[in-house]
Motif scaffolding. Structure first.
Motif, mmCIF file in Angstrom:
data_model
loop_
_atom_site.group_PDB
_atom_site.id
_atom_site.type_symbol
_atom_site.label_atom_id
_atom_site.label_comp_id
_atom_site.label_asym_id
_atom_site.label_seq_id
_atom_site.Cartn_x
_atom_site.Cartn_y
_atom_site.Cartn_z
ATOM 1 N N GLY A 131 0.822 -1.200 0.000
ATOM 2 C CA GLY A 131 0.000 0.000 0.000
ATOM 3 C C GLY A 131 0.862 1.258 0.000
ATOM 4 N N SER A 140 0.515 5.301 1.162
ATOM 5 C CA SER A 140 -0.391 6.107 1.982
ATOM 6 C C SER A 140 0.161 7.519 2.147
ATOM 7 C CB SER A 140 -0.579 5.450 3.355
ATOM 8 O OG SER A 140 0.543 5.717 4.149
ATOM 9 N N SER A 175 -3.338 -6.985 -4.905
ATOM 10 C CA SER A 175 -3.355 -5.532 -4.692
ATOM 11 C C SER A 175 -4.230 -5.173 -3.497
ATOM 12 C CB SER A 175 -3.868 -4.805 -5.936
ATOM 13 O OG SER A 175 -2.899 -4.822 -6.938
ATOM 14 N N GLN A 176 -5.396 -5.786 -3.422
ATOM 15 C CA GLN A 176 -6.295 -5.481 -2.303
ATOM 16 C C GLN A 176 -5.657 -5.869 -0.971
ATOM 17 O OE1 GLN A 176 -9.674 -7.658 -4.044
ATOM 18 N NE2 GLN A 176 -10.821 -5.735 -3.981
ATOM 19 N N GLY A 209 -2.735 -3.537 0.023
ATOM 20 C CA GLY A 209 -3.123 -2.200 0.458
ATOM 21 C C GLY A 209 -4.019 -2.175 1.670
ATOM 22 N N GLY A 252 -8.051 5.626 1.759
ATOM 23 C CA GLY A 252 -7.550 4.296 2.085
ATOM 24 C C GLY A 252 -8.027 3.781 3.429
ATOM 25 N N ILE A 312 -9.521 -0.236 -4.996
ATOM 26 C CA ILE A 312 -8.191 0.142 -5.483
ATOM 27 C C ILE A 312 -8.326 1.359 -6.393
ATOM 28 C CG2 ILE A 312 -6.181 -0.605 -6.826
ATOM 29 C CD1 ILE A 312 -6.482 -2.009 -4.089
ATOM 30 N N GLU A 351 -2.856 1.437 -9.460
ATOM 31 C CA GLU A 351 -1.779 0.457 -9.267
ATOM 32 C C GLU A 351 -0.541 0.895 -10.045
ATOM 33 O OE1 GLU A 351 -4.027 -2.891 -10.868
ATOM 34 O OE2 GLU A 351 -3.785 -3.894 -8.939
ATOM 35 N N LYS A 396 -7.460 2.717 -2.213
ATOM 36 C CA LYS A 396 -6.012 2.604 -2.017
ATOM 37 C C LYS A 396 -5.206 2.736 -3.310
ATOM 38 C CE LYS A 396 -3.644 1.844 0.853
ATOM 39 N NZ LYS A 396 -3.001 2.690 1.904
ATOM 40 N N VAL A 436 -1.682 1.404 -4.759
ATOM 41 C CA VAL A 436 -0.794 0.281 -4.421
ATOM 42 C C VAL A 436 0.351 0.172 -5.429
ATOM 43 C CG1 VAL A 436 -2.553 -1.098 -3.247
ATOM 44 C CG2 VAL A 436 -2.196 -1.408 -5.691
#
Ligand SMILES: NC(=O)c1ccc[n+]([C@@H]2O[C@H](COP(=O)([O-])OP(=O)(O)OC[C@H]3O[C@@H](n4cnc5c(N)ncnc54)[C@H](OP(=O)(O)O)[C@@H]3O)[C@@H](O)[C@H]2O)c1
Length: 324
Positions: free
Chosen positions: A38, A40, A116-117, A120, A151, A292, A295, A316, A318
């Protein structure tokens, strides 16, 4: 191994992919081959130097605090996990945007999430779960999340809904439909928030009367708010105190907004593995998604940080590693 790091504070351009020695799992730790990480606002603040007076970091610094991947080393004393298992977790000291990372706080990756999920998710889950616990959010609670579409907020909405709470979430108008899909009642953030949500019976207006676009508080009686979390740190916390009636029912995630008796959330690491495992169960039950927003690959670290600094992401950002 390859890692995304900076050797001096500055803009996103100070980020570079470098070869550094891979870490090894010590006692109580596992090592993973990282598949996603992730990004942030904290990463942006650490890189730019905005936090260096109160949160000094050693340089060079490998960015990232959460990740997901495949276990490839197990330290002494670790039970319940095997090489090849898929996990997601947090590393408080940072260093997760790398081909390998060592964790002491993790849980099994839910099958329902993509890499990815999962990559993040951990920071948001750990933060949101801790904040909801501190605020005593439970079935029947009315919770206001100020900055609900990012996020942390997107996860906090769903965790609170799963507890049976009614969730009012602020976001820019472009993100209102997104918040509704997550289970929150959207309202626009900014000055006048307390009036828009409704100050109990005193104000009388409530959101329901605002051109039909509000929260539908019946009869214009206003909306009772039991607890409020300042997620984004952009608004005026006195509005949240006005809505709940006491600073004890308000928390902030952002140090600069811990004013007027509002306390800062500091996640207790001891509670993180259980929070991650609980979130994974919700995910596999179809009740916790990780939206998401964008990416990137590890070579696109500067673009990922530029995206996060711009704000207004829907979920998020990522960075993915390994196989596409
Ligand atoms: N204390 C802790 O332990 C802890 C842990 C994790 C994160 N954090 C902090 O928590 C904060 C939020 O993280 P995040 O990843 O969720 O950030 P994010 O993804 O950038 O989301 C920020 C949220 O703030 C909203 N927002 C933007 N401008 C606003 C305004 N003027 N008033 C109210 N809301 C506004 C955004 O809405 P729109 O996009 O719709 O404009 C969005 O919902 C960061 O500062 C991070 O450093 C603290």
């Amino acid at each position: 191994m390859k890692a995304l790091l900076f050797t001096a504070h500055g803009g996103p351009e100070v980020l570079t992919v470098a070869d550094i020695p891979a870490p090894h799992a010590g006692p109580g730790e596992i090592r993973i081959a990282v598949r996603a990480v992730g990004v942030s606002p904290a990463d942006d603040a650490l890189r730019s130097g905005a936090w260096k007076s109160f949160f000094p970091i050693p340089l060079p610094y490998v960015v990232g605090v959460d990740a997901a991947g495949v276990v490839d080393e197990i330290g002494a004393g670790v039970e319940g996990v095997r090489a090849g298992d898929e996990v997601y977790g947090v590393r408080v000291a940072g260093g997760t945007t790398a081909e390998h990372v060592v964790f002491d706080l993790w849980a099994a990756k839910p099958a329902a999430w993509t890499w990815s999920q999962a990559g993040g998710a951990a920071g948001g889950v750990a933060t949101a779960a801790h904040a909801l616990d501190e605020l005593g959010v439970r079935a029947g609670s009315v919770l206001l999340l100020d900055g609900a579409s990012g996020g942390v907020g997107a996860v906090a909405v769903q965790l609170a809904v799963a507890r049976g709470a009614r969730v009012i979430g602020t976001a820019s108008p472009a993100n209102h439909a997104f918040l509704r899909d997550l289970g929150a009642e959207p309202v626009t953030y900014g000055p006048g928030l307390a009036e828009r949500v409704g100050l109990g019976s005193a104000g009388g207006a409530g959101l329901g009367s605002a051109g039909g676009a509000g929260l539908g508080s019946a009869g214009g009686a206003g909306t009772r708010v039991d607890a409020a979390l300042d997620v984004g740190g952009h608004g005026d916390v006195t509005e949240l105190v006005a809505l709940t009636g006491t600073p004890d029912a308000v928390r902030t995630l952002v140090a600069g907004n811990a004013v007027h008796g509002v306390r800062l959330i500091r996640v207790d690491p001891a509670g993180v593995p259980a929070a991650l495992a609980s979130a994974a169960r919700l995910a596999d039950a179809g009740r916790l998604a990780v939206p998401i927003a964008a990416e990137y690959r590890i070579t696109e670290g500067a673009a990922a940080h530029t995206r996060i600094a711009r704000g207004h992401a829907r979920g998020k950002v990522v960075i993915t590693l390994g196989a596409e």
